[in-house]
Design an enzyme around this catalytic site. Structure first.
Site, PDB file in Angstrom:
ATOM      1  N   GLU A  12      -0.113  -9.092  -1.160  1.00  0.00           N
ATOM      2  CA  GLU A  12      -0.748  -8.573   0.055  1.00  0.00           C
ATOM      3  C   GLU A  12      -1.969  -7.726  -0.312  1.00  0.00           C
ATOM      4  O   GLU A  12      -2.135  -6.584   0.115  1.00  0.00           O
ATOM      5  CB  GLU A  12       0.229  -7.786   0.928  1.00  0.00           C
ATOM      6  CG  GLU A  12      -0.280  -7.621   2.362  1.00  0.00           C
ATOM      7  CD  GLU A  12       0.707  -6.890   3.260  1.00  0.00           C
ATOM      8  OE1 GLU A  12       1.515  -7.570   3.922  1.00  0.00           O
ATOM      9  OE2 GLU A  12       0.645  -5.649   3.311  1.00  0.00           O
ATOM     10  N   HIS A  20       5.877   5.314  14.023  1.00  0.00           N
ATOM     11  CA  HIS A  20       6.312   6.190  12.936  1.00  0.00           C
ATOM     12  C   HIS A  20       5.192   6.645  12.010  1.00  0.00           C
ATOM     13  O   HIS A  20       5.413   7.487  11.152  1.00  0.00           O
ATOM     14  CB  HIS A  20       7.344   5.454  12.074  1.00  0.00           C
ATOM     15  CG  HIS A  20       6.746   4.313  11.293  1.00  0.00           C
ATOM     16  ND1 HIS A  20       6.564   3.059  11.838  1.00  0.00           N
ATOM     17  CD2 HIS A  20       6.275   4.247  10.024  1.00  0.00           C
ATOM     18  CE1 HIS A  20       6.008   2.273  10.933  1.00  0.00           C
ATOM     19  NE2 HIS A  20       5.826   2.969   9.832  1.00  0.00           N
ATOM     20  N   HIS A  46      12.556   5.841  13.890  1.00  0.00           N
ATOM     21  CA  HIS A  46      12.398   6.103  12.461  1.00  0.00           C
ATOM     22  C   HIS A  46      13.183   7.352  12.063  1.00  0.00           C
ATOM     23  O   HIS A  46      13.398   8.263  12.873  1.00  0.00           O
ATOM     24  CB  HIS A  46      10.911   6.278  12.147  1.00  0.00           C
ATOM     25  CG  HIS A  46      10.572   6.206  10.694  1.00  0.00           C
ATOM     26  ND1 HIS A  46      10.604   7.303   9.875  1.00  0.00           N
ATOM     27  CD2 HIS A  46      10.179   5.168   9.920  1.00  0.00           C
ATOM     28  CE1 HIS A  46      10.248   6.948   8.655  1.00  0.00           C
ATOM     29  NE2 HIS A  46       9.987   5.661   8.649  1.00  0.00           N
ATOM     30  N   ARG A  75       2.327   8.265   9.848  1.00  0.00           N
ATOM     31  CA  ARG A  75       2.009   9.660   9.588  1.00  0.00           C
ATOM     32  C   ARG A  75       0.745  10.104  10.328  1.00  0.00           C
ATOM     33  O   ARG A  75       0.662  11.216  10.841  1.00  0.00           O
ATOM     34  CB  ARG A  75       1.833   9.863   8.077  1.00  0.00           C
ATOM     35  CG  ARG A  75       1.727  11.302   7.628  1.00  0.00           C
ATOM     36  CD  ARG A  75       1.456  11.352   6.134  1.00  0.00           C
ATOM     37  NE  ARG A  75       2.483  10.650   5.383  1.00  0.00           N
ATOM     38  CZ  ARG A  75       3.560  11.229   4.862  1.00  0.00           C
ATOM     39  NH1 ARG A  75       3.754  12.516   5.026  1.00  0.00           N
ATOM     40  NH2 ARG A  75       4.439  10.519   4.174  1.00  0.00           N
ATOM     41  N   GLU A 130      -2.129   5.113   2.807  1.00  0.00           N
ATOM     42  CA  GLU A 130      -2.053   3.695   2.475  1.00  0.00           C
ATOM     43  C   GLU A 130      -3.401   3.068   2.131  1.00  0.00           C
ATOM     44  O   GLU A 130      -3.491   2.241   1.209  1.00  0.00           O
ATOM     45  CB  GLU A 130      -1.389   2.923   3.621  1.00  0.00           C
ATOM     46  CG  GLU A 130       0.097   3.166   3.771  1.00  0.00           C
ATOM     47  CD  GLU A 130       0.431   4.385   4.593  1.00  0.00           C
ATOM     48  OE1 GLU A 130       1.629   4.657   4.807  1.00  0.00           O
ATOM     49  OE2 GLU A 130      -0.505   5.090   5.028  1.00  0.00           O
ATOM     50  N   ASP A 183       0.801  -1.231   0.000  1.00  0.00           N
ATOM     51  CA  ASP A 183       0.000   0.000   0.000  1.00  0.00           C
ATOM     52  C   ASP A 183       0.829   1.274   0.000  1.00  0.00           C
ATOM     53  O   ASP A 183       0.345   2.330   0.383  1.00  0.00           O
ATOM     54  CB  ASP A 183      -0.913   0.003   1.226  1.00  0.00           C
ATOM     55  CG  ASP A 183      -0.162  -0.238   2.532  1.00  0.00           C
ATOM     56  OD1 ASP A 183       1.061   0.010   2.582  1.00  0.00           O
ATOM     57  OD2 ASP A 183      -0.793  -0.690   3.504  1.00  0.00           O
TER      58      ASP A 183
END
Length: 381
Positions: free
Chosen positions: A120, A211, A244, A213, A134, A98
């Site tokens: 996936e 991490h 990250h 967003r 995503e 994604d």
């Protein structure tokens, strides 16, 4: 006989972890020519995964730029990958999951009139804004792909609900295959020297990542504040957090956690070290998608630092629990696993619903069958 040319396109560390074992499986098939094309959406972390699996790219677009955005990555992938596809003309392009590379790679292949296989496929939260971007990326790839490799039956049901076109195969998740390469028998030392000095037998180690967003801002402040208080409340425990590279994450993590003696902040780990860290830990706390699949395969309870998950199978199986992003709830749920041996054991021994280590074989078999090079479709996971 001319070999079927299959190009795997990926650009981030999570994609690489799950696509490298598939690229190796494809290369082992005499009917296939396996090509790897990196976009370089992430650079340092991507290269370390390739090294772990002993792979070298056939094409490296090296697109990463400082301050890049989803829009700028999409534009550059479309331009550069489009040129590469016109030169190479693979019979099938494989993308994973994604990411922005996934969406732009699938769109570039569609523009070149090359079939797309989505590894996936079928994960959904049904909220287009979370995870962002995503969720929309994987939905759009679902419309572009002709071959959908769904890890679980629920993922297939999600695709059927959307009436996607093409063939759907339930394969298990390739990350379980990857762990055969990275974890080994558990005795392999860490590449990160700092971790080789950790007492994994004398302390309860909590492996942590954060991490995403959508957690930027107050949610991330809440998460780090909760972890700081948890560490102070359980001085016998040790939190290990590979931070990250995002400047936003780096600043928040160091502000909350750098001064706490039993919190160890490290640089990002390569795939092997991350898997070995989880294998030797007591508990995993993460907002990552992939770790929700990887840790259960290692028998480790997972607290998901998000409000929702596109991987509900492990929640239902009992090996993963949604802790959310509110400080009080994160503290409560982590404390329960540290204090209640029965609750811990119930999560640690729950069945892993994501794979049996043979997803790559099933995907390769599905490709051969789809192109008429195999008489029978693959067995399902």
């Amino acid at each position: 006989m001319k070999k079927l040319r299959v190009m795997s396109v990926f650009g981030t560390r999570p994609e690489a972890i799950k696509m490298c074992p598939l690229a190796l499986e494809l290369a082992s098939r005499p009917e296939l020519e396996s090509l790897v094309c990196l976009t370089g959406q992430h650079r340092e972390m991507l290269d370390s995964v390739m090294d772990t699996f002993g792979l070298r790219p056939d094409y490296d677009l090296d697109l990463m730029e400082a301050g890049q955005t989803p829009s700028s990555v999409t534009r550059r992938v479309l331009e550069k990958l489009g040129e590469t596809l016109e030169q190479v003309r693979p019979d099938l392009v494989l993308v994973h999951g994604d990411t922005t590379t996934t969406f732009a790679g699938a769109l570039a292949a569609f523009y070149a009139k090359i079939p797309v296989g989505h590894v996936e496929a079928g994960l959904r939260t049904w909220d287009r804004w979370s995870p962002y971007p995503e969720e929309m990326n994987r939905c759009l790839v679902g419309r572009l792909a002709e071959y959908h490799f769904a890890p679980t039956r629920r993922n297939r049901e999600n695709l059927l609900r959307e009436a996607v076109e093409g063939k759907i195969f339930v394969t298990g998740n390739t990350v379980i295959d990857a762990m055969r390469y990275t974890v080994g028998d558990g005795s392999r030392p860490f590449a990160c020297d700092t971790l080789n000095s950790v007492d994994f037998f004398g302390r309860r180690v909590i492996a942590m990542t954060c991490h995403r967003r959508e957690n930027y801002g107050q949610p991330m402040e809440n998460i780090f504040s909760a972890v700081a208080e948890l560490a102070r409340s359980y001085p016998d425990a040790l939190v290990i957090y590979p931070v990250h590279l995002s400047p936003t994450v780096q600043a928040a993590a160091r502000r909350h956690l750098a001064s706490i003696p039993n919190v160890l902040l490290t640089a990002p780990l390569d795939a092997g070290d991350m898997h070995r860290l989880m294998a030797r830990s007591y508990l995993v706390m993460t907002d990552s998608g992939g770790l929700q699949e990887e840790a259960p395969a290692l028998g480790k309870p997972v607290l998901v630092l998000r409000r929702e998950t596109e991987r509900p199978e492990a929640v239902e199986a009992g090996t993963v629990a949604l802790a959310g992003t509110e400080k009080a709830q994160i503290l409560r749920m982590a404390a329960e696993l540290l204090d209640d041996a029965d609750k811990y054991a119930a999560m640690a021994h729950a069945a892993n619903p994501y794979g049996d280590g043979h997803a790559c074989r099933r995907i390769a078999d599905a490709i051969l069958w789809g192109f008429g090079l195999r008489s029978q479709p693959p067995e399902e996971f």
